[in-house]
Design a protein around this motif. Sequence first.
Motif, PDB file in Angstrom:
ATOM      1  N   LEU A 238     -13.782  -2.486  17.777  1.00 35.68           N
ATOM      2  CA  LEU A 238     -12.435  -2.246  17.250  1.00 35.68           C
ATOM      3  C   LEU A 238     -11.621  -1.405  18.233  1.00 35.68           C
ATOM      4  CD1 LEU A 238     -10.198  -2.207  15.170  1.00 35.68           C
ATOM      5  CD2 LEU A 238     -11.432  -0.404  13.933  1.00 35.68           C
ATOM      6  N   LYS A 239     -12.229  -0.379  18.774  1.00 34.80           N
ATOM      7  CA  LYS A 239     -11.534   0.466  19.754  1.00 34.80           C
ATOM      8  C   LYS A 239     -11.086  -0.362  20.956  1.00 34.80           C
ATOM      9  CE  LYS A 239     -12.320   4.528  22.724  1.00 34.80           C
ATOM     10  NZ  LYS A 239     -13.261   5.632  23.052  1.00 34.80           N
ATOM     11  N   ALA A 240     -11.967  -1.231  21.448  1.00 37.52           N
ATOM     12  CA  ALA A 240     -11.630  -2.056  22.608  1.00 37.52           C
ATOM     13  C   ALA A 240     -10.469  -2.987  22.299  1.00 37.52           C
ATOM     14  CB  ALA A 240     -12.849  -2.859  23.047  1.00 37.52           C
ATOM     15  N   ARG A 241     -10.462  -3.544  21.087  1.00 34.74           N
ATOM     16  CA  ARG A 241      -9.385  -4.488  20.764  1.00 34.74           C
ATOM     17  C   ARG A 241      -8.047  -3.777  20.617  1.00 34.74           C
ATOM     18  NH1 ARG A 241      -9.733  -8.178  15.491  1.00 34.74           N
ATOM     19  NH2 ARG A 241     -11.512  -9.127  16.572  1.00 34.74           N
ATOM     20  N   VAL A 242      -8.023  -2.661  19.906  1.00 33.81           N
ATOM     21  CA  VAL A 242      -6.738  -1.984  19.708  1.00 33.81           C
ATOM     22  C   VAL A 242      -6.198  -1.461  21.040  1.00 33.81           C
ATOM     23  CG1 VAL A 242      -7.622   0.344  19.198  1.00 33.81           C
ATOM     24  CG2 VAL A 242      -5.473  -0.427  18.186  1.00 33.81           C
ATOM     25  N   LEU A 243      -7.084  -1.028  21.951  1.00 31.57           N
ATOM     26  CA  LEU A 243      -6.619  -0.580  23.263  1.00 31.57           C
ATOM     27  C   LEU A 243      -6.145  -1.745  24.120  1.00 31.57           C
ATOM     28  CD1 LEU A 243      -9.204   2.236  24.092  1.00 31.57           C
ATOM     29  CD2 LEU A 243      -6.774   2.504  23.551  1.00 31.57           C
TER      30      LEU A 243
END
Length: 599
Positions: A238-243
């Motif tokens: 999730l962190k990778a996608r939002v960034l």
Amino acid sequence: MKNTVKKLVVICSMAAAALPACRKPLFVVPVEFKSAEDVFTDSARAEYFINNAYTDMPADVAGSFNWLDGNAMLASASDEAMHVSTNKTAPSAAQRMSAGNWNPSNMRYYRASDGAGEIGSWLKWGGYHGNRKANTALKNVHLLPANTTQRFRDRIKGEALFIRAMHHWFLFQKWGGIPVVDKSFEASDDVRQPRNAVRTVVDFIVRSCDEAYALLPEEPYTAPSEVGRADRGSCMALKARVLLYAASPLYNQAGPDSLTSYGHEDATRWQLAAKAAQAVVDLGWYQLYKPSTTGQRNYQELFNAWGAGNSNREYIFARLRTPNRDTENDNFPAGFTNAKGGTCPSQDLVDAYEMEDGTLFSWNNATQAANPYQKRDPRFYASIIYNGAKYAKFANKTNYTFQTYTGGENAQGLAKTETSYYLMKFMDYANVNPAQGTGSAYHNWPYFRYAEVLLNLAEAGNEAGGPAYVVPGAVNALSPVAAINLIRARVGMPDVQTTLARRGQPLDQASLRELIRNERRIELAFEDHRYYDVRRWMIIEQLPKFIRGCTITRESNGSFTYNPNVVVENKVFEPKHYFFPIPQTEVNRNQNMQQNPGW
């Protein structure tokens, strides 16, 4: 004053074959709890509560992958497909969005199990309704009994943090800056919160992922009661996608409106996105699903591969369910009893599948135009039902060949395709028979899977430093080229270097950008990415304002001729469509709520 908790709805056990979203519950909470103390002073009840918190995510609304109002996929609101329904009087959400016939007052987005839908989906199904449950858990987790293990306490809190972050993500993806709600409101609180800036929302989701990661177990789940829950990989994905979104042109641009962009461009945001995706790789928990040496089989079986004895380690976080036939029912082709049509892939998408040697398909190539479905990327055959497609068993028929040419068996009736294609991805028609209502298969909606992480890493890395970029200090460093090569190798496609050489293109940032974007289009087709990808890249205004189908004519000698330039549906786009409209009901009840530009 006690924090009142509404009656907990039916909860599911997370056995290896089912998550909190399964249709038939294994555990039921048979009483009405009067307060949070009643729930969280009992470990079992607390776990039931957090199980229930998972059920407000979008894929849990109606069961089928066709979860938009009108039984449509979001793909049909993009250039991937059009939605065909036997109900010709009530347009689906995808059809209304394609036509531009939606606004803050009439946008009924998600399909509901009761058929009522939900205006705007601001509160329910990926919104503040589920967020409230997560905040309730975070507020009351300290009430767990003294004999509760620290691992259990941390896991419950970590899950709640992740679920809250996910709901903020679902809202952010559609609306941009949204109100960050990080607490359970009391009856006396003023809930008329203003929207927060893009930066604030992104930072909140990232921080929540980091906090959840630190609390969740250091090893992947193996116990049947835990398999499928949010884990460390879920947080990093999730962190990778939002960034990745934050680094993309739509958000990473100069502009006065902090609710839809950062207001200034910062190229280092790509480095942060690459680092987060590389962190998922470095966990070493996941791998691409590859049970055979056959590319088509590897890809096609991925989406139904689950259950006892299965080795599918590609899913990072998914909506797991007991076996069913809902998605086959909603996309069943014409020519069969109980046909519905459903998601019919566009010619635009079909043309995007490469030839098996990595070169581009072209209707200007006489050989390819004469036999347009031969020697294509194996994912084409795993995803698309086309004229002449042959199946040893398809629903209630054996040795079946599709006829989508004009007058053919699969091109007649209310459910007939307008594009000449039907959807095969996600389906298991060898074991599921909608014509007679028999059979079932696993249908696990991938919120995050490893192939997407690799694509995110490739895109962010290429934008950060070009084809050879690697994240500094990575344990198992992958360059953008290496990440894409893994995905292509799984299905037997040539590597990036060979592919670009055969096209006469250099291996540089621009060429790789084009290849990565098409790889996303093919690998993640129908998984709710394309609609948002063309917006965050800000290329949607360059795309045709329609999608094409193909008229296929069967000649007297049995050969076929093709017209691939038939406009089958307009795709209206205005600048306001970069973001969803805030539901008018929310604007009316909250004077602090600012509407998105143009709406």
